[in-house]
Design a protein around this motif. Structure first.
Motif, mmCIF file in Angstrom:
data_model
loop_
_atom_site.group_PDB
_atom_site.id
_atom_site.type_symbol
_atom_site.label_atom_id
_atom_site.label_comp_id
_atom_site.label_asym_id
_atom_site.label_seq_id
_atom_site.Cartn_x
_atom_site.Cartn_y
_atom_site.Cartn_z
ATOM 1 N N GLU A 91 3.166 -19.952 0.485
ATOM 2 C CA GLU A 91 2.289 -19.322 -0.504
ATOM 3 C C GLU A 91 2.955 -18.154 -1.227
ATOM 4 N N ILE A 92 4.099 -17.708 -0.739
ATOM 5 C CA ILE A 92 4.795 -16.580 -1.361
ATOM 6 C C ILE A 92 5.493 -17.088 -2.615
ATOM 7 N N GLU A 93 5.093 -16.555 -3.742
ATOM 8 C CA GLU A 93 5.623 -16.974 -5.037
ATOM 9 C C GLU A 93 6.874 -16.181 -5.424
ATOM 10 N N ALA A 94 6.872 -14.887 -5.087
ATOM 11 C CA ALA A 94 8.002 -14.004 -5.386
ATOM 12 C C ALA A 94 7.792 -12.685 -4.647
ATOM 13 N N VAL A 95 8.876 -11.949 -4.478
ATOM 14 C CA VAL A 95 8.826 -10.602 -3.905
ATOM 15 C C VAL A 95 9.653 -9.725 -4.824
ATOM 16 N N GLU A 96 9.034 -8.677 -5.331
ATOM 17 C CA GLU A 96 9.766 -7.813 -6.259
ATOM 18 C C GLU A 96 9.555 -6.341 -5.923
ATOM 19 N N PRO A 97 10.580 -5.523 -6.163
ATOM 20 C CA PRO A 97 10.462 -4.101 -5.862
ATOM 21 C C PRO A 97 9.561 -3.392 -6.873
ATOM 22 N N LYS A 98 8.817 -2.423 -6.393
ATOM 23 C CA LYS A 98 7.983 -1.562 -7.239
ATOM 24 C C LYS A 98 8.190 -0.134 -6.768
ATOM 25 N N ARG A 99 8.360 0.750 -7.716
ATOM 26 C CA ARG A 99 8.562 2.164 -7.370
ATOM 27 C C ARG A 99 7.639 3.023 -8.215
ATOM 28 N N GLY A 100 7.251 4.136 -7.670
ATOM 29 C CA GLY A 100 6.409 5.073 -8.399
ATOM 30 C C GLY A 100 4.961 4.620 -8.471
ATOM 31 N N LEU A 101 4.265 5.120 -9.457
ATOM 32 C CA LEU A 101 2.839 4.841 -9.601
ATOM 33 C C LEU A 101 2.570 3.622 -10.475
ATOM 34 N N ASP A 102 3.457 2.658 -10.424
ATOM 35 C CA ASP A 102 3.299 1.405 -11.156
ATOM 36 C C ASP A 102 2.222 0.592 -10.439
ATOM 37 N N LEU A 103 1.014 0.620 -10.978
ATOM 38 C CA LEU A 103 -0.116 -0.013 -10.311
ATOM 39 C C LEU A 103 -0.182 -1.505 -10.617
ATOM 40 N N GLU A 104 -0.447 -2.281 -9.613
ATOM 41 C CA GLU A 104 -0.601 -3.729 -9.727
ATOM 42 C C GLU A 104 -1.937 -4.096 -9.110
ATOM 43 N N MET A 105 -2.494 -5.184 -9.556
ATOM 44 C CA MET A 105 -3.726 -5.673 -8.975
ATOM 45 C C MET A 105 -3.407 -6.309 -7.630
ATOM 46 N N GLY A 106 -3.951 -5.787 -6.577
ATOM 47 C CA GLY A 106 -3.699 -6.344 -5.255
ATOM 48 C C GLY A 106 -4.018 -5.350 -4.159
ATOM 49 N N TRP A 107 -3.668 -5.724 -2.951
ATOM 50 C CA TRP A 107 -3.871 -4.885 -1.782
ATOM 51 C C TRP A 107 -2.615 -4.065 -1.538
ATOM 52 N N SER A 108 -2.766 -2.769 -1.391
ATOM 53 C CA SER A 108 -1.613 -1.919 -1.098
ATOM 54 C C SER A 108 -1.697 -1.442 0.348
ATOM 55 N N LEU A 109 -0.812 -1.970 1.158
ATOM 56 C CA LEU A 109 -0.722 -1.571 2.560
ATOM 57 C C LEU A 109 0.619 -0.872 2.754
ATOM 58 N N ALA A 110 0.791 0.233 2.051
ATOM 59 C CA ALA A 110 2.069 0.942 2.065
ATOM 60 C C ALA A 110 1.827 2.447 2.096
ATOM 61 N N LEU A 111 2.664 3.143 2.838
ATOM 62 C CA LEU A 111 2.610 4.601 2.887
ATOM 63 C C LEU A 111 3.770 5.196 2.090
ATOM 64 N N SER A 112 4.270 4.427 1.144
ATOM 65 C CA SER A 112 5.368 4.860 0.301
ATOM 66 C C SER A 112 5.176 4.276 -1.093
ATOM 67 N N LEU A 113 5.699 4.957 -2.096
ATOM 68 C CA LEU A 113 5.676 4.403 -3.447
ATOM 69 C C LEU A 113 6.906 3.532 -3.713
ATOM 70 N N ASP A 114 7.776 3.419 -2.725
ATOM 71 C CA ASP A 114 8.929 2.525 -2.786
ATOM 72 C C ASP A 114 8.503 1.258 -2.047
ATOM 73 N N ARG A 115 7.923 0.304 -2.801
ATOM 74 C CA ARG A 115 7.241 -0.839 -2.202
ATOM 75 C C ARG A 115 7.883 -2.166 -2.605
ATOM 76 N N LEU A 116 7.443 -3.185 -1.907
ATOM 77 C CA LEU A 116 7.732 -4.560 -2.300
ATOM 78 C C LEU A 116 6.403 -5.211 -2.636
ATOM 79 N N LEU A 117 6.335 -5.851 -3.784
ATOM 80 C CA LEU A 117 5.125 -6.548 -4.195
ATOM 81 C C LEU A 117 5.304 -8.028 -3.856
ATOM 82 N N VAL A 118 4.489 -8.510 -2.945
ATOM 83 C CA VAL A 118 4.527 -9.910 -2.535
ATOM 84 C C VAL A 118 3.500 -10.656 -3.378
#
Length: 160
Positions: A91-118
């Motif tokens: 079901e994983i379509e892609a994984v991409e890095p996200k940094r800062g306050l770049d908001l995406e529609m989804g669930w954020s289970l991260a304690l850092s703004l240096d994230r991976l968007l699955v």
């Protein structure tokens, strides 16, 4: 590509300012709880006022202490307090890095703004911040033959 190790767990990377902010929420909750306790009353509004900050304190502590990710045999698992997610590898379509306050529609289970968007084929995306990131991406790539590793991301095979 090496064989993937089953059941690898990863903690969340933690930004100091996010931890400090959540710590401040916990401190304010604790002080509020203690302040309300100083007023001895028996009515239900009093108990609601007393328990609300205590519940907030406990919930924030639970979220901070339990946030983790696992590459399991059946897919990627993420947990944070009462929230539990399982994303099958297919079901994983892609994984991409996200940094800062770049908001995406989804669930954020991260304690850092240096994230991976699955990104998932169905459902909302999942923002996570596994540590160590390099090992996480290597292990996830080993289990997702439909994705190819491109530096800090996993992209669909054959995508431009």
């Amino acid at each position: 590509m090496s064989a993937a190790t089953p059941g690898l767990s990863f903690r969340s990377k933690r930004d100091a300012w996010i931890s400090a902010l959540l710590g401040l929420v916990m401190l304010v909750s604790a002080v509020s709880f203690l302040s309300v306790l100083r007023v001895a009353r028996e009515d239900s509004a009093y108990w609601l006022a007393a328990l609300s900050p205590l519940v907030t304190f406990a919930l924030v502590l639970w979220l901070m202490r339990t946030i983790a990710y696992e590459i399991a045999a059946d897919g990627l698992r993420a947990r944070c307090g009462p929230l539990r997610f399982r994303v099958p590898f297919a079901e994983i379509e892609a994984v991409e890095p996200k940094r800062g306050l770049d908001l995406e529609m989804g669930w954020s289970l991260a304690l850092s703004l240096d994230r991976l968007l699955v990104r998932r084929r169905r459902g909302l995306a999942l923002a996570i911040s596994p540590e160590p990131r390099e090992l996480f991406l290597a292990e996830l790539a080993a289990r997702c033959p439909h994705l190819v590793r491109e530096g800090d991301r996993l992209a669909p095979r054959g995508a431009p």
